[in-house]
Motif scaffolding. Structure first.
Motif, PDB file in Angstrom:
ATOM      1  N   HIS A 172     -11.769 -12.572 -58.521  1.00 14.13           N
ATOM      2  CA  HIS A 172     -11.155 -11.251 -58.335  1.00 14.13           C
ATOM      3  C   HIS A 172     -10.258 -10.957 -59.540  1.00 14.13           C
ATOM      4  CE1 HIS A 172     -12.391 -11.113 -54.036  1.00 14.13           C
ATOM      5  NE2 HIS A 172     -12.227 -12.416 -54.126  1.00 14.13           N
ATOM      6  N   ASN A 173     -10.869 -10.572 -60.638  1.00 15.28           N
ATOM      7  CA  ASN A 173     -10.120 -10.353 -61.882  1.00 15.28           C
ATOM      8  C   ASN A 173      -9.312  -9.056 -61.796  1.00 15.28           C
ATOM      9  OD1 ASN A 173      -9.254 -10.889 -64.487  1.00 15.28           O
ATOM     10  ND2 ASN A 173     -10.965  -9.789 -65.421  1.00 15.28           N
ATOM     11  N   LYS A 174      -7.988  -9.173 -61.850  1.00 13.46           N
ATOM     12  CA  LYS A 174      -7.106  -8.014 -61.742  1.00 13.46           C
ATOM     13  C   LYS A 174      -6.176  -7.963 -62.959  1.00 13.46           C
ATOM     14  CE  LYS A 174      -8.252  -6.989 -57.390  1.00 13.46           C
ATOM     15  NZ  LYS A 174      -8.883  -5.710 -56.974  1.00 13.46           N
ATOM     16  N   PRO A 175      -5.993  -6.776 -63.542  1.00 15.17           N
ATOM     17  CA  PRO A 175      -5.019  -6.653 -64.639  1.00 15.17           C
ATOM     18  C   PRO A 175      -3.605  -6.764 -64.101  1.00 15.17           C
ATOM     19  CG  PRO A 175      -5.917  -4.500 -64.072  1.00 15.17           C
ATOM     20  CD  PRO A 175      -6.676  -5.503 -63.254  1.00 15.17           C
ATOM     21  N   PHE A 176      -2.662  -7.039 -65.000  1.00 12.16           N
ATOM     22  CA  PHE A 176      -1.264  -7.084 -64.578  1.00 12.16           C
ATOM     23  C   PHE A 176      -0.368  -6.495 -65.652  1.00 12.16           C
ATOM     24  CE2 PHE A 176      -1.558 -10.971 -67.041  1.00 12.16           C
ATOM     25  CZ  PHE A 176      -0.306 -11.124 -67.618  1.00 12.16           C
ATOM     26  N   ALA A 177       0.798  -6.066 -65.217  1.00  6.64           N
ATOM     27  CA  ALA A 177       1.806  -5.511 -66.119  1.00  6.64           C
ATOM     28  C   ALA A 177       3.182  -5.911 -65.616  1.00  6.64           C
ATOM     29  CB  ALA A 177       1.687  -3.984 -66.183  1.00  6.64           C
ATOM     30  N   TYR A 178       4.166  -5.739 -66.458  1.00 11.48           N
ATOM     31  CA  TYR A 178       5.543  -6.030 -66.072  1.00 11.48           C
ATOM     32  C   TYR A 178       6.474  -5.153 -66.892  1.00 11.48           C
ATOM     33  CZ  TYR A 178       5.252  -8.988 -70.276  1.00 11.48           C
ATOM     34  OH  TYR A 178       5.062  -9.446 -71.548  1.00 11.48           O
ATOM     35  N   ASN A 179       7.754  -5.198 -66.563  1.00 13.58           N
ATOM     36  CA  ASN A 179       8.715  -4.365 -67.277  1.00 13.58           C
ATOM     37  C   ASN A 179       9.723  -5.203 -68.055  1.00 13.58           C
ATOM     38  OD1 ASN A 179       9.995  -5.022 -64.592  1.00 13.58           O
ATOM     39  ND2 ASN A 179      11.719  -3.992 -65.577  1.00 13.58           N
TER      40      ASN A 179
ATOM     41  N   GLY B 228       1.825  -4.945 -70.932  1.00 14.18           N
ATOM     42  CA  GLY B 228       0.612  -5.423 -70.291  1.00 14.18           C
ATOM     43  C   GLY B 228      -0.399  -4.319 -70.085  1.00 14.18           C
ATOM     44  N   ALA B 229      -1.181  -4.434 -69.032  1.00 17.02           N
ATOM     45  CA  ALA B 229      -2.221  -3.452 -68.741  1.00 17.02           C
ATOM     46  C   ALA B 229      -1.607  -2.090 -68.421  1.00 17.02           C
ATOM     47  CB  ALA B 229      -3.066  -3.928 -67.564  1.00 17.02           C
ATOM     48  N   LYS B 230      -2.386  -1.052 -68.642  1.00 14.79           N
ATOM     49  CA  LYS B 230      -1.936   0.295 -68.286  1.00 14.79           C
ATOM     50  C   LYS B 230      -1.702   0.353 -66.780  1.00 14.79           C
ATOM     51  CE  LYS B 230      -3.489   5.121 -68.150  1.00 14.79           C
ATOM     52  NZ  LYS B 230      -2.178   5.688 -68.503  1.00 14.79           N
ATOM     53  N   VAL B 231      -0.527   0.837 -66.405  1.00 10.91           N
ATOM     54  CA  VAL B 231      -0.191   0.927 -64.981  1.00 10.91           C
ATOM     55  C   VAL B 231      -0.937   2.113 -64.385  1.00 10.91           C
ATOM     56  CG1 VAL B 231       1.670   1.239 -63.303  1.00 10.91           C
ATOM     57  CG2 VAL B 231       2.051  -0.160 -65.350  1.00 10.91           C
ATOM     58  N   ALA B 232      -1.934   1.802 -63.554  1.00 14.48           N
ATOM     59  CA  ALA B 232      -2.795   2.848 -63.005  1.00 14.48           C
ATOM     60  C   ALA B 232      -3.386   2.391 -61.675  1.00 14.48           C
ATOM     61  CB  ALA B 232      -3.921   3.171 -63.994  1.00 14.48           C
ATOM     62  N   GLY B 233      -3.807   3.377 -60.884  1.00 17.06           N
ATOM     63  CA  GLY B 233      -4.452   3.068 -59.606  1.00 17.06           C
ATOM     64  C   GLY B 233      -3.479   2.554 -58.563  1.00 17.06           C
ATOM     65  N   ARG B 234      -3.971   1.670 -57.694  1.00 22.50           N
ATOM     66  CA  ARG B 234      -3.156   1.100 -56.620  1.00 22.50           C
ATOM     67  C   ARG B 234      -2.481  -0.160 -57.155  1.00 22.50           C
ATOM     68  NH1 ARG B 234      -8.197   0.558 -52.670  1.00 22.50           N
ATOM     69  NH2 ARG B 234      -8.910  -0.304 -54.666  1.00 22.50           N
ATOM     70  N   VAL B 235      -1.149  -0.131 -57.166  1.00 22.84           N
ATOM     71  CA  VAL B 235      -0.394  -1.207 -57.813  1.00 22.84           C
ATOM     72  C   VAL B 235       0.341  -2.059 -56.785  1.00 22.84           C
ATOM     73  CG1 VAL B 235       1.340  -1.753 -59.560  1.00 22.84           C
ATOM     74  CG2 VAL B 235      -0.096   0.289 -59.833  1.00 22.84           C
TER      75      VAL B 235
END
Length: 224
Positions: free
Chosen positions: A95-102, A117-124
């Motif tokens: 289940h490959n999922k992108p991630f981001a942080y602040n 990180g990844a563009k913050v989009a969709g259901r987070v």
């Protein structure tokens, strides 16, 4: 995953946290000024083996929950490591999922901004260790929403199941209940205080079991 399997996973996690020294017993002062008979310090998942095992618990719990999400967001600071580790484990499980942080402070050079990180989009999905007052969750919701994405839930390691406190006054709800009811976000926890009590009652370690009465008394006084 059945309810029994979920309960078994929670018990495994509590045992792991105790063995790793992450869940400790004694007398600890909480942010609310209470004297707690136990302390959960996720910062002590501090080597590769422990972090990998922690990520496995998060990933299995998330997949069993059925919660649908497109990416993971880890609020600084503990959430950063958690987001990366859980993203790796989810990918390992197919289940490959992108991630981001602040960042705590905006960067004024390079890519700039506060999000990495990844563009913050969709259901987070927001990931953290515990929810103490809901402040981190509210801040995360604001950042995710400002990016045009949709916060869809929160996952934590331990739900303390205790009353929140505001200005020294005990509320009738916990921080997790606040997030669920007031912020309208489901919360998926690997384990809760009830699981810790079950572990303490059933462990074969007398030294650890000796803390059961104090933890139960704490829950009876501050629990929800």
């Amino acid at each position: 995953m059945t309810a029994a399997a979920s309960a078994s996973l929670a018990q495994e996690f509590v045992a792991f946290a105790v063995d790793a020294g992450v869940l400790r017993f004694g007398e600890f002062k909480t942010k609310a000024g209470r004297l707690s008979p136990y302390f959960f310090n996720a910062g002590l998942f501090d080597d590769g083996a422990k972090l990998a095992r922690l990520a496995e618990f998060y990933a299995k719990t998330l997949l069993a929950s059925g919660l649908q999400f497109d990416m993971i967001f880890g609020p600084a600071y503990k959430g950063i490591t958690l987001a990366a580790a859980v993203s790796i484990e989810l990918a390992r499980l197919g289940h490959n999922k992108p991630f981001a942080y602040n960042r705590k402070e905006a960067k004024d050079h390079g890519e700039g901004g506060t999000l990495v990180g990844a563009k913050v989009a969709g259901r987070v999905l927001i990931i953290d260790d515990v929810i103490s007052a809901g402040t981190s969750v509210r801040e995360s919701i604001a950042m995710i929403s400002a990016a045009g994405a949709t916060p869809c839930g929160v996952t934590i390691a331990l739900d303390r199941q205790e009353k929140a406190a505001e200005n020294g006054v005990d509320m009738e709800w916990s921080a997790v209940q606040y997030v669920t009811k007031n912020l309208n976000l489901p919360v998926v926890a690997i384990a809760a205080l009830a699981d810790l009590l079950d572990y303490l009652r059933n462990t074969s370690n007398p030294a650890v079991q000796s803390h059961a009465a104090a933890v139960l008394a704490y829950r009876q006084r501050y629990g929800v």
